[in-house]
Design an enzyme around this catalytic site. Structure first.
Site, short mmCIF file in Angstrom:
data_model
loop_
_atom_site.label_atom_id
_atom_site.label_comp_id
_atom_site.label_asym_id
_atom_site.label_seq_id
_atom_site.Cartn_x
_atom_site.Cartn_y
_atom_site.Cartn_z
N HIS A 382 0.77 -1.23 0.00
CA HIS A 382 0.00 0.00 0.00
C HIS A 382 0.81 1.29 0.00
O HIS A 382 0.26 2.37 -0.24
CB HIS A 382 -0.93 0.01 1.23
CG HIS A 382 -2.29 0.56 0.95
ND1 HIS A 382 -2.51 1.66 0.14
CD2 HIS A 382 -3.52 0.19 1.38
CE1 HIS A 382 -3.81 1.92 0.09
NE2 HIS A 382 -4.43 1.05 0.84
N TYR A 496 -13.87 5.54 10.37
CA TYR A 496 -13.03 6.03 9.26
C TYR A 496 -13.64 5.60 7.94
O TYR A 496 -13.98 4.44 7.74
CB TYR A 496 -11.63 5.43 9.40
CG TYR A 496 -10.62 5.84 8.35
CD1 TYR A 496 -9.68 6.83 8.62
CD2 TYR A 496 -10.57 5.23 7.10
CE1 TYR A 496 -8.72 7.20 7.68
CE2 TYR A 496 -9.63 5.59 6.15
CZ TYR A 496 -8.70 6.57 6.44
OH TYR A 496 -7.76 6.93 5.51
#
Length: 667
Positions: A382, A496
């Protein structure tokens, strides 16, 4: 079971009230059909009239929000998480920060940003955040997205599908590098902007002005700066902070099977795709190789703590393995051929998210995983990007392999000497490395044994009904998670939802905070106060939640959240050696960044499942998709939370919401 979802930090495009909304939580993108020139040569997917990076130079810069707006948004996000005394404390801290050290940090950040006009204010700190993290990339960072099966079932044979995916991947890479890949653009009025006429016109507009030309017809080009890290790239472990490595000269593919590693060229010396029949022959050779699984599978080291792995990598190099490691690092990508067949969607999730640790090289920019029964997925590292490029790649690969496959059932592999073309990598080992592998495998097994994944499908309503009620489907899904957690645990917690800022040069992500005062009030009305509100009152609360969530989404997409601004100022203070201001050391700041509900959404014709682990030990990792007539969730947890019970609570919450939307009182 088909559940369309995503993971953190991947691009999702939506339309809302005429604005471009780039929602990313993990993977959401409103896909479009990329036209292919049917006369394109074998080497390319298509030949775009507009050069791939035509808009890049003129993309607008990511704005730094006004400090007063950031503090107002921060306090609004904190309000539903705190009691009155706690909130008064952070109000005072926020006021002091805004008028004192925060004002100075903001001004320094703005000054830095003016000097570095080639990038965004968040790009550098965000790269550093990922690369300095010392935790294992497995479960903590790497997500997965699984492909739908090929509609023509005969093409799901492992060898056939692997060959076609390798060929399509090379075609995508060559199309990108030749500047022929169609630019990533979000079209609000496709009838004007997504036309041959407009493309032929805009290609002649100088790249320094091209974005403005697209904007004039309601088209919004997206940042594509991360695409160059897709291929030939690897995260290299270094003590204290990793490095990203890219070597575009690599012409070979890395293949893993039973923990063994192989390489062979998939691009020839002239830069052309190796003949598909030859690639098929080489993959067939690997699939039939009787070499047993290694006693000490090297790939498991990539699941280690990054400092531990960095030290062991140095030992590997000292033992004479530098050249072989370079072959891994410079490989175009990694293809993992698994001998297992998948039992169900939960088995797929576990295998594609982490597997057994032995048949993976988690540090590659991405790996395509293919099981014995043809299930395929992408697992990606990532740090180099937020997944927008990965999802575009996946959409193109699925389209190309299902519509224009280059090998077929019954295709005969080329009569070539695969034994000479394919090289199995043998590594020189010593007792220290062997012990390191043993310990890494033990830690890996312990970590993944703690992870539970479960899924849910709500079949009583979806996007169509919500839109008829003038409600945001995403807002209602997020509300259901708030209600579900309240029903299970009796509280509202930090949540989130990631939003892409790819509409800006070197944009990364911004955070949507779905836990709001509106969702808290609405959740309590549904869960804790049944029968105390009329149907009309509950419907009005749903409208308020939807409206406010839409506002937060639009603000985040336009770079007007608060999380990245506060993060950048915190990084700036640390880089100057300053003591952190009280705003950052207050427990409330730590709590809002301890995201118990980490959520992400995706719908794509290429993607079947997506998933990621919770970002905190006592959290949930929630991948979800809101479809026309149903809603699906794929959720992970550790032992601190009961994912099965949570999904039951979410299902009950959705039942209550749709009951009220039908005009019926709650039972």
């Amino acid at each position: 079971m088909t559940i369309l979802l995503s993971m953190p930090c991947v691009g999702c495009l939506r339309r809302s009230r005429g604005l471009v909304l780039l929602r990313t939580a993990a993977l959401g993108v409103q896909t479009r059909n990329y036209s292919r020139n049917e006369t394109s040569p074998l080497e390319y997917l298509h030949q775009s009239v507009v050069p791939s990076m035509h808009y890049q130079k003129s993309l607008p810069r990511l704005p730094i929000p006004k400090l007063e707006d950031t503090m107002r948004r921060y306090l609004a996000a904190q309000r539903p998480l705190l009691d009155d005394d706690q909130f008064r404390t952070i109000e005072k801290l926020a006021q002091d920060f805004q008028s004192g050290v925060g004002k100075q940090l903001h001004e320094e950040l703005v000054a830095q940003d003016k000097i570095n006009k080639h990038t965004s204010y968040i790009s550098g700190p965000w790269f550093d955040m990922y690369l300095s993290a010392r935790e294992s990339v497995v479960l903590n960072f790497n997500p997965f997205m699984s492909f739908n099966l090929d509609p023509n079932t005969k093409y799901n044979d492992q060898l056939i599908r692997a060959t076609n995916m390798v060929c399509s991947a090379v075609r995508f890479m060559k199309t990108l590098r030749a500047g022929l890949l169609e630019p990533e653009v979000f079209h609000l009025n496709p009838a004007k902007s997504d036309t041959d006429r407009f493309k032929k016109l805009i290609r002649w507009v100088p790249s320094s002005l091209s974005w403005y030309g697209a904007y004039m017809v309601n088209a919004y080009p997206l940042d594509m700066s991360q695409y160059f890290r897709l291929f030939n790239s690897t995260r290299i472990p270094k003590c204290g902070g990793d490095k990203l490595f890219t070597n575009e000269k690599g012409r070979h593919l890395l293949i893993m099977r039973k923990g063994n590693m192989y390489v062979f060229d998939i691009v020839d010396r002239d830069g052309n795709l190796v003949k598909p029949a030859e690639i098929q022959s080489h993959l067939q050779y690997i699939l039939s190789d009787p070499t047993p699984a290694p006693t000490f599978p090297l790939g498991v080291l990539t699941s280690e703590n990054r400092d531990v792995w960095a030290g062991l990598r140095e030992r590997l190099i000292a033992a004479g393995n530098a050249e072989k490691l370079n072959l891994i690092d410079s490989a175009i990508f990694c293809l993992c051929l698994d001998d297992e067949t998948m039992r169900d969607h939960i088995d797929i999730s576990h295998n594609m998210l982490h597997g057994d640790g032995c048949n993976r090289w988690y540090d590659k920019s991405f790996s395509i995983i293919l099981t014995k029964d043809g299930q395929a997925a992408i697992n990606f590292e990532h740090s180099w990007g937020d997944g927008v490029a990965v999802l575009r790649f996946q959409n193109e690969i699925f389209k190309d392999t299902t519509e224009k496959p280059l090998v077929h059932p019954g295709s005969v592999a080329a009569a070539v000497d695969s034994a000479s073309a394919v090289h199995r990598l043998d590594f020189r080992m010593n007792s220290e490395l062997e012990n390191g592998i043993i310990k890494a495998k033990e830690k890996f097994d312990s970590a993944v044994s703690e992870l539970t994944i479960d899924a849910m499908e709500f079949k009583k309503g979806g996007k169509n009904q919500l839109k008829k009620s003038k409600l945001s489907p995403d807002a209602i899904a997020q509300l259901a998670f708030q209600m579900g957690f309240l029903r299970q645990h009796g509280q509202t917690v930090s949540t989130y939802e990631s939003c892409s800022t790819a509409a800006f040069k070197h944009g990364r992500t911004e955070t949507i905070r779905p836990a709001t005062s509106y969702t808290k009030q609405c959740s309590h009305a549904f869960v804790c106060q049944p029968g105390q509100h009329s149907v009309e009152q509950l419907q009005a609360m749903l409208q308020e939640c939807s409206k406010y969530h839409g506002q937060l989404t639009k603000e985040a997409a336009m770079g007007q959240g608060f999380d990245r601004h506060l993060f950048a100022m915190r990084c700036l203070a640390k880089s100057k050696g300053h003591a952190l201001p009280g705003l950052y050391t207050d427990p409330a700041y730590a709590a809002i960044n301890h995201n118990i509900l980490s959520t992400s959404t995706l719908t794509s014709p290429a993607v079947n499942l997506g998933g990621f682990a919770p970002v905190v030990p006592d959290g949930f990792g929630i991948g979800y998709g809101v479809h026309d007539d149903w809603i699906g969730c794929n959720v992970s947890s550790y032992p601190a939370r009961n994912v099965h019970e949570f999904l039951q609570c979410v299902h009950k919450s959705l039942e209550d919401i749709f009951t009220v939307l039908d005009g019926k009182p709650l039972s």
